[in-house]
Design a protein around this motif. Sequence first.
Motif, short mmCIF file in Angstrom:
data_model
loop_
_atom_site.label_atom_id
_atom_site.label_comp_id
_atom_site.label_asym_id
_atom_site.label_seq_id
_atom_site.Cartn_x
_atom_site.Cartn_y
_atom_site.Cartn_z
N ARG A 281 7.52 -24.04 -42.79
CA ARG A 281 6.80 -23.28 -42.13
C ARG A 281 6.27 -23.72 -40.93
NH1 ARG A 281 2.68 -22.81 -45.37
NH2 ARG A 281 1.34 -24.05 -44.33
N GLU A 282 5.48 -24.94 -40.84
CA GLU A 282 4.77 -25.31 -39.69
C GLU A 282 5.96 -25.94 -38.59
OE1 GLU A 282 1.79 -25.57 -39.24
OE2 GLU A 282 1.07 -24.90 -41.17
N GLY A 283 6.99 -26.27 -39.16
CA GLY A 283 8.20 -26.52 -38.10
C GLY A 283 8.68 -25.13 -37.29
N ILE A 284 8.58 -24.20 -38.08
CA ILE A 284 8.76 -22.68 -37.25
C ILE A 284 7.59 -22.21 -36.43
CG2 ILE A 284 9.55 -20.27 -37.63
CD1 ILE A 284 11.08 -21.18 -40.11
N ILE A 285 6.48 -22.27 -37.18
CA ILE A 285 5.44 -21.69 -36.51
C ILE A 285 5.10 -22.74 -35.01
CG2 ILE A 285 2.88 -21.34 -36.30
CD1 ILE A 285 4.61 -19.52 -38.02
N ASN A 286 5.42 -23.92 -35.15
CA ASN A 286 5.17 -24.69 -33.86
C ASN A 286 6.22 -24.37 -32.82
OD1 ASN A 286 3.00 -26.39 -35.16
ND2 ASN A 286 4.43 -28.14 -35.27
N ALA A 287 7.37 -24.11 -33.37
CA ALA A 287 8.36 -23.75 -32.35
C ALA A 287 8.03 -22.45 -31.77
CB ALA A 287 9.81 -23.55 -33.20
N ARG A 333 1.36 -25.22 -25.37
CA ARG A 333 1.53 -24.55 -24.41
C ARG A 333 1.21 -23.07 -24.31
NH1 ARG A 333 6.40 -25.89 -24.10
NH2 ARG A 333 6.73 -27.18 -22.28
N ASN A 334 1.08 -22.41 -25.28
CA ASN A 334 0.61 -20.84 -25.89
C ASN A 334 -0.55 -20.83 -26.41
OD1 ASN A 334 3.21 -19.97 -24.07
ND2 ASN A 334 4.27 -21.03 -25.89
N GLN A 335 -1.54 -21.13 -26.00
CA GLN A 335 -2.80 -21.38 -26.77
C GLN A 335 -3.24 -20.03 -27.37
OE1 GLN A 335 -4.34 -24.34 -27.07
NE2 GLN A 335 -5.02 -23.33 -29.05
N LEU A 336 -3.28 -18.67 -26.83
CA LEU A 336 -3.74 -17.62 -27.26
C LEU A 336 -2.65 -17.25 -28.48
CD1 LEU A 336 -5.61 -15.05 -27.28
CD2 LEU A 336 -3.81 -13.94 -25.89
N LEU A 337 -1.30 -17.40 -28.37
CA LEU A 337 -0.36 -17.17 -29.49
C LEU A 337 -0.72 -18.11 -30.55
CD1 LEU A 337 2.12 -15.79 -30.47
CD2 LEU A 337 3.40 -17.43 -29.08
N ALA A 338 -0.93 -19.49 -30.25
CA ALA A 338 -1.24 -20.32 -31.39
C ALA A 338 -2.56 -20.09 -32.23
CB ALA A 338 -1.03 -21.75 -30.74
N ASP A 339 -3.71 -19.47 -31.50
CA ASP A 339 -4.69 -19.20 -31.96
C ASP A 339 -4.65 -17.94 -32.97
OD1 ASP A 339 -6.06 -21.28 -30.88
OD2 ASP A 339 -6.91 -20.01 -29.41
N ALA A 340 -3.85 -17.12 -32.37
CA ALA A 340 -3.47 -15.71 -33.32
C ALA A 340 -2.93 -16.12 -34.54
CB ALA A 340 -2.95 -14.85 -32.26
N LEU A 341 -2.02 -17.02 -34.63
CA LEU A 341 -1.13 -17.17 -35.47
C LEU A 341 -1.93 -18.15 -36.72
CD1 LEU A 341 2.30 -18.65 -33.95
CD2 LEU A 341 1.79 -16.44 -35.38
N LYS A 342 -3.16 -18.79 -36.30
CA LYS A 342 -3.89 -19.65 -37.19
C LYS A 342 -4.97 -18.56 -37.71
CE LYS A 342 -4.22 -23.53 -33.97
NZ LYS A 342 -5.35 -24.29 -33.26
N ARG A 343 -5.45 -17.66 -37.05
CA ARG A 343 -6.28 -16.57 -37.51
C ARG A 343 -5.69 -15.68 -38.46
NH1 ARG A 343 -9.84 -13.91 -33.02
NH2 ARG A 343 -11.12 -13.62 -34.83
N LEU A 346 -0.78 -17.67 -40.67
CA LEU A 346 0.60 -18.25 -40.75
C LEU A 346 0.55 -19.83 -40.10
CD1 LEU A 346 3.28 -15.74 -39.21
CD2 LEU A 346 3.22 -16.90 -41.33
N ALA A 347 -0.34 -20.20 -39.33
CA ALA A 347 -0.29 -21.50 -38.87
C ALA A 347 -1.44 -22.40 -39.64
CB ALA A 347 -0.46 -21.50 -37.34
N GLU A 348 -1.25 -23.72 -39.39
CA GLU A 348 -2.60 -24.49 -40.22
C GLU A 348 -3.37 -24.33 -39.26
OE1 GLU A 348 -4.14 -27.44 -39.98
OE2 GLU A 348 -4.59 -27.27 -42.15
N LYS A 349 -4.74 -23.91 -39.85
CA LYS A 349 -5.83 -23.65 -39.37
C LYS A 349 -6.53 -24.77 -38.36
CE LYS A 349 -7.40 -19.66 -42.01
NZ LYS A 349 -6.27 -19.63 -42.94
N ASP A 355 1.02 -32.81 -39.28
CA ASP A 355 0.55 -33.73 -40.31
C ASP A 355 1.27 -33.10 -41.60
OD1 ASP A 355 -0.99 -34.74 -38.72
OD2 ASP A 355 -3.13 -34.66 -40.08
N SER A 356 1.51 -31.70 -41.84
CA SER A 356 2.13 -31.03 -42.91
C SER A 356 3.54 -31.14 -42.86
CB SER A 356 1.74 -29.46 -42.92
OG SER A 356 0.31 -29.48 -43.13
N ILE A 357 3.99 -31.35 -41.31
CA ILE A 357 5.53 -31.55 -41.53
C ILE A 357 5.80 -32.79 -41.98
CG2 ILE A 357 7.31 -32.06 -39.63
CD1 ILE A 357 6.00 -29.70 -38.14
N TYR A 358 5.17 -34.16 -41.57
CA TYR A 358 5.12 -35.31 -42.11
C TYR A 358 4.93 -35.55 -43.43
CZ TYR A 358 6.07 -37.89 -37.71
OH TYR A 358 6.83 -38.19 -36.65
N GLU A 359 3.70 -34.79 -44.17
CA GLU A 359 3.52 -35.01 -45.51
C GLU A 359 4.67 -34.40 -46.26
OE1 GLU A 359 -0.34 -33.82 -48.04
OE2 GLU A 359 0.42 -32.18 -46.81
#
Length: 543
Positions: A281-287, A333-343, A346-349, A355-359
Amino acid sequence: MRTIPKKETLTIEFKSDLKMLKDKDLIETIVAMTNTKGGYLYLGVEDDGTVTGVHPKHRDEIGVAALIANKTVPSILVRAELLDIDDKVILSIEVPMSRTIVSTSDGKLLRRRLKVDKTPENIPMYPYEISVRLSELGALDYSAQILKEATLDDLDFVERIRLRNTIKMRNGEQSLLSLTDEELDKALGLVKEDNGILYPTVTGMLLIGKEEKIQQFVPSAKTSFQVLEGTKIKTNETITKSLLATYEIIENHFQILNTEDEILYGMYRIPIPEFSQNAFREGIINAFSHRDYSILQSIRIAIEDEGLTISSPGSFIDGVNLDNLLTVEPHGRNQLLADALKRIGLAEKTGRGIDSIYEGSLVYGRPLPDYSESNSSYVKLFIQRSKADYAFTRMISQNEHESNRILPIYSLMILSMLRNHKITLKEFVDELHINENRVQANIDKLLDLGLIETSGRGYILNSKVYKTENNNNLYIKDKRIDRSEFNDIIIEVTQQQGYITRSHVSNLFELNDSQSYRLLQKLHKKGILELVGKGRNAKYVLK
């Protein structure tokens, strides 16, 4: 002795000065370098690295630095120094990386890139690349831009329902659900006002836009999902829907393909997926969050015999590299999008999705995620398909159960590094890319937990905790077990543990209490198992 590089790179440029390099060519090269990564320009060196010397006119390093400052907008301050190389004098010019866009005084914009043969070239910087560059520098959020040619009718009410369901089901900010549609859109930055009119933003279009409008306004928003067995393509799908719909489609594919085993340790069941769901999930959301949407290429997700690959267009954002992935402060790179996905959940808050990808690899004793094939064109994550280290997984799970705390990422990395050999403090520091005090703090914690022990000048895993997968309490369960194998497995587990209970059988095969009882009674009647004790203390042993 030669003290300059032997060949040109993205940050190293050689310029011949035998015929006195023109001011125009010098300034354009400086502009291209400062608009990329900065670096060093060596005047008086041929393209092949041969030192031929600087022209007498360019031996005034202060004058050259002044020329560069006067011919660049905004002015670039370089450091120029004469060097004696191979009995010849050259001019070294240190070019800083600019935090904004720089042009020549006559308005020419350039940037630098590597050609196919890995040699550098200076090329024009086009208008659409300016916003991309500013985004990389953190000076502009591409995803927050208003789409003035779009209207609110271009947003899809079905996708807004999907958005609300995502918040509800994925533990997003529940307070968002009480907002009206307009309030929700404004709160997440999906729309912005300009001269009293609401327009969709790039983020709004990506998350809840109609499919045909997404392709019109953000045509790069495509995701390719592939499944390959050898050279045979089993699945090859290009998805052009909203990011929320795209993620759901990919997640459904992944859950079907992602097989899972289990470890039964005593009364505990530990699932062992082929690939970590959280890491996926985090790999895709990061992409989704960090890709460069100005590049007309798709995100590519591929599950192959070797492993899982997630590739996204665009390089690492400025300040992020292979050595500091786990330490650099979260920024995108896309901070507004990243923040929306956290809220929306979908994304790690915390912004530490890496860290989740490595873990996802570390807790199963598997090879670390690999970003080494990333370059200036794309970021590529590869997670190797690998058998889990069951004893290592049991050790981590048992510690977390007993301490009721999850080990931090660097502690997990230290344990992983110790799986095969002894390691010293200096080796940990070199590998982890963090300071010695921080490494030592993690080591001390692991010593206190009894997971590692000292060995000479180094450290090893505690042999009493880290056992081989054949220890008496560890049983590996494949969820694809056929019912015909139940009796054999019950006998095998009883041999390993010395006894078996109804609860064990229920956990092993996901059966209810009555079904487990009947299986054990059949083996009892056949004279294979013997019942010892009654009630809660009842257990079966081999006769």
